[in-house]
Write a protein that holds these residues in place. Structure first.
Motif, PDB file in Angstrom:
ATOM      1  N   TYR A 269       0.829  -1.196   0.000  1.00 36.45           N
ATOM      2  CA  TYR A 269       0.000   0.000   0.000  1.00 36.45           C
ATOM      3  C   TYR A 269       0.866   1.249   0.000  1.00 36.45           C
ATOM      4  CZ  TYR A 269      -3.569  -3.363   1.311  1.00 36.45           C
ATOM      5  OH  TYR A 269      -4.403  -4.434   1.329  1.00 36.45           O
TER       6      TYR A 269
ATOM      7  N   ASP B  83      -1.136   7.460  -0.962  1.00 36.13           N
ATOM      8  CA  ASP B  83      -2.100   8.073  -1.875  1.00 36.13           C
ATOM      9  C   ASP B  83      -3.066   7.067  -2.483  1.00 36.13           C
ATOM     10  OD1 ASP B  83      -0.277   6.728  -3.401  1.00 36.13           O
ATOM     11  OD2 ASP B  83       0.104   8.373  -4.811  1.00 36.13           O
ATOM     12  N   GLN B  84      -3.029   5.830  -2.014  1.00 37.35           N
ATOM     13  CA  GLN B  84      -3.936   4.808  -2.538  1.00 37.35           C
ATOM     14  C   GLN B  84      -5.324   4.994  -1.915  1.00 37.35           C
ATOM     15  OE1 GLN B  84      -2.468   0.831  -2.335  1.00 37.35           O
ATOM     16  NE2 GLN B  84      -4.497  -0.098  -2.443  1.00 37.35           N
ATOM     17  N   TYR B  85      -6.342   4.785  -2.742  1.00 42.63           N
ATOM     18  CA  TYR B  85      -7.710   4.905  -2.234  1.00 42.63           C
ATOM     19  C   TYR B  85      -7.985   3.814  -1.214  1.00 42.63           C
ATOM     20  CZ  TYR B  85      -8.591   8.152  -6.052  1.00 42.63           C
ATOM     21  OH  TYR B  85      -8.547   9.223  -6.896  1.00 42.63           O
ATOM     22  N   TRP B  86      -8.741   4.197  -0.188  1.00 39.66           N
ATOM     23  CA  TRP B  86      -9.151   3.232   0.822  1.00 39.66           C
ATOM     24  C   TRP B  86     -10.626   3.417   1.135  1.00 39.66           C
ATOM     25  CZ3 TRP B  86      -6.993  -1.043   2.473  1.00 39.66           C
ATOM     26  CH2 TRP B  86      -7.541  -1.684   3.574  1.00 39.66           C
TER      27      TRP B  86
ATOM     28  N   PRO C  35     -14.410   6.937  -4.939  1.00 36.81           N
ATOM     29  CA  PRO C  35     -13.904   6.719  -3.570  1.00 36.81           C
ATOM     30  C   PRO C  35     -14.141   7.961  -2.726  1.00 36.81           C
ATOM     31  CG  PRO C  35     -12.087   7.191  -5.037  1.00 36.81           C
ATOM     32  CD  PRO C  35     -13.318   7.097  -5.912  1.00 36.81           C
TER      33      PRO C  35
ATOM     34  N   THR D 292      -8.272   8.572   0.824  1.00 34.64           N
ATOM     35  CA  THR D 292      -7.069   7.771   0.649  1.00 34.64           C
ATOM     36  C   THR D 292      -6.612   7.231   1.997  1.00 34.64           C
ATOM     37  OG1 THR D 292      -5.600   9.658   0.966  1.00 34.64           O
ATOM     38  CG2 THR D 292      -6.384   9.231  -1.283  1.00 34.64           C
ATOM     39  N   ILE D 293      -5.584   6.383   1.948  1.00 32.48           N
ATOM     40  CA  ILE D 293      -5.011   5.870   3.186  1.00 32.48           C
ATOM     41  C   ILE D 293      -4.484   7.020   4.037  1.00 32.48           C
ATOM     42  CG2 ILE D 293      -3.118   4.489   4.129  1.00 32.48           C
ATOM     43  CD1 ILE D 293      -3.488   2.567   1.812  1.00 32.48           C
TER      44      ILE D 293
ATOM     45  N   ASP E  48      -5.715   9.970   4.264  1.00 33.97           N
ATOM     46  CA  ASP E  48      -6.860  10.588   4.932  1.00 33.97           C
ATOM     47  C   ASP E  48      -7.221   9.826   6.200  1.00 33.97           C
ATOM     48  OD1 ASP E  48      -7.086  12.481   2.920  1.00 33.97           O
ATOM     49  OD2 ASP E  48      -8.431  11.218   1.735  1.00 33.97           O
TER      50      ASP E  48
END
Length: 431
Positions: free
Chosen positions: A160, A163-166, A194, A197-198, A200
């Protein structure tokens, strides 16, 4: 045909978790309910048998107890079931990852789903994976104590990035099925955009965000995330989920503001409790309006809690002939069954309309420990608060306020509106 008298169709009280490991959960309810659930059901015997068990969730009469061994309990029928051990995470699952001995992706919260109108003899338990930050004794992470405490966010699980969406898509969740009596992995694909992000999730300062709140409503599970957005997981068989943005901006939320997710008469509700600082304590409530797949939060009410607090004596006088709600205390020897002449029903429509002041400044600095949001009435648009050690109900439509009795509970960490279910075909064990 289901017997209506066995179904959870009314609010019977509140269960509350303590914030320590020395007490068992407490129960606060009208005297009539206390007699049926606590005295006749001997709920205290269950806690004495199993020791301290934190309530993880409640749904339509069933309590889910966590801390190691997951146990499902029906307080009304005195029945329970211990679930099989949670499976070890697999390489393909997003349930957990370890980097530099820091567990950064937790198995998350446990949520129970039980709908007696859809499946009266079966229930499911969902374990929601979540990211969380890891705090060491100092800023460099070596544990030598040099420097101030800091939250470590620079390390992420190997697969992960910040900036990856979560949540990801697909979103893999462990689910226990009482029908199959086993754990299994289910993957849900995101519909729509989404909501964060992670980064966030990790930047959220609300400590209660580690306690994701879940609500079951009309074959969907709604889960509050760390940034106050909500995941709507469809349980109707299409394996889809949808992100719903928060009704408020986290950048505009103060240090003492806490958000909550719940269910009431018209669906899913969100509450934001402002209880600290110099401004007037208040609570805003939104209703989630779902129309043709579109999700919109609509402001339902803005509650002036300072006016409620200032009028507690007036509320107590107005209800002086009504029997107050009572508490099942933590210590078993303090539990006393109410006398027969004390048993009465609770008229939820009782109460008075208070004069709302225009004061924008708080008149006391004790709001942090004096204001607690307890939850929503599941079938009427009523919110419940502990205000100055008193339980009060507030009608969202009429602004009518009712005093329900003293609730000297400062150690309650989280509360659960409880609806009793008398279905007896779910478990084999009794307590």
């Amino acid at each position: 045909m289901l017997r209506v008298d066995l179904l959870p169709l009314q609010l019977d009280g509140f269960f509350g978790n303590p914030n320590d490991y020395e007490h068992r959960p407490s129960f606060f309810a009208p005297p009539s309910t206390m007699s049926r659930i606590i005295t006749a059901g001997r709920l205290s015997d269950f806690f004495d048998t199993f020791g301290y068990m934190s309530i993880a969730d409640h749904c339509n009469g069933l309590l889910l107890h966590g801390l190691g061994q997951l146990t499902v309990v029906n307080p009304a029928t005195r029945q329970w079931a211990a679930l099989p051990a949670f499976p070890s995470p697999s390489a393909s699952s997003s349930s957990s990852s370890v980097v530099d001995d820091q567990l950064l992706l937790s198995v998350g919260n446990q949520l129970i789903v039980y709908d007696p109108m859809v499946s009266p003899q079966h229930y499911e338990v969902f374990v929601i994976p979540i990211f969380y930050t890891y705090t060491t004794s100092d800023g460099d992470g070596d544990g030598d104590g040099d420097g101030d405490d800091e939250t470590q966010t620079q390390h992420l699980a190997a697969d992960y990035s910040a900036d990856q969406y979560w949540p990801p898509s697909p979103y893999t969740i462990h689910v226990f099925s009482s029908r199959k009596w086993m754990w299994e992995e289910r993957s849900f694909v995101r519909q729509g955009d989404p909501a964060g992000t992670i980064a966030d999730m990790l930047s959220c300062s609300d400590s209660r965000s580690l306690e994701e709140q879940g609500v079951y409503f009309q074959e969907a599970l709604y889960v509050r995330c760390r940034n106050d957005s909500v995941i709507r997981i469809s349980l109707s068989g299409d394996n889809k989920y949808q992100m719903i943005k928060s009704p408020v901006s986290r950048t505009g939320v103060g240090e003492y503001d806490l958000s909550y997710l719940g269910k009431s008469e018209k669906g899913v509700y969100s509450a934001l409790l402002h209880e600290g600082g110099d401004s007037c304590p208040q609570c805003r409530v939104w209703l989630l309006n779902e129309f043709c797949g579109q999700m919109e939060w609509v402001l339902k009410s803005k509650i002036n809690l300072q006016s409620v607090a200032e009028n507690i004596p007036l509320l107590q006088f107005a209800n002086k002939y009504r029997k107050p709600w009572i508490r099942d205390y933590n210590a078993k020897d303090e539990l006393e069954a109410p006398a027969q002449d004390q048993l009465d029903g609770w008229d939820s429509d009782d109460g008075i309309i208070l004069e709302i002041t225009d004061n924008k400044q708080a008149t006391t600095t004790d709001w942090e420990i004096g204001m607690v949001f307890l939850g929503f009435h599941p079938y009427k648009e009523i919110a419940f608060f502990r205000v100055s050690s008193t339980l009060v109900s507030y009608h969202l439509n009429t602004s009518k306020v009712q005093e329900l009795g003293p609730i000297y509970v400062t150690e309650v960490e989280r509360s659960f509106p409880y609806t009793a279910c008398w279905m007896r075909d779910l478990f084999e064990n009794n307590y």
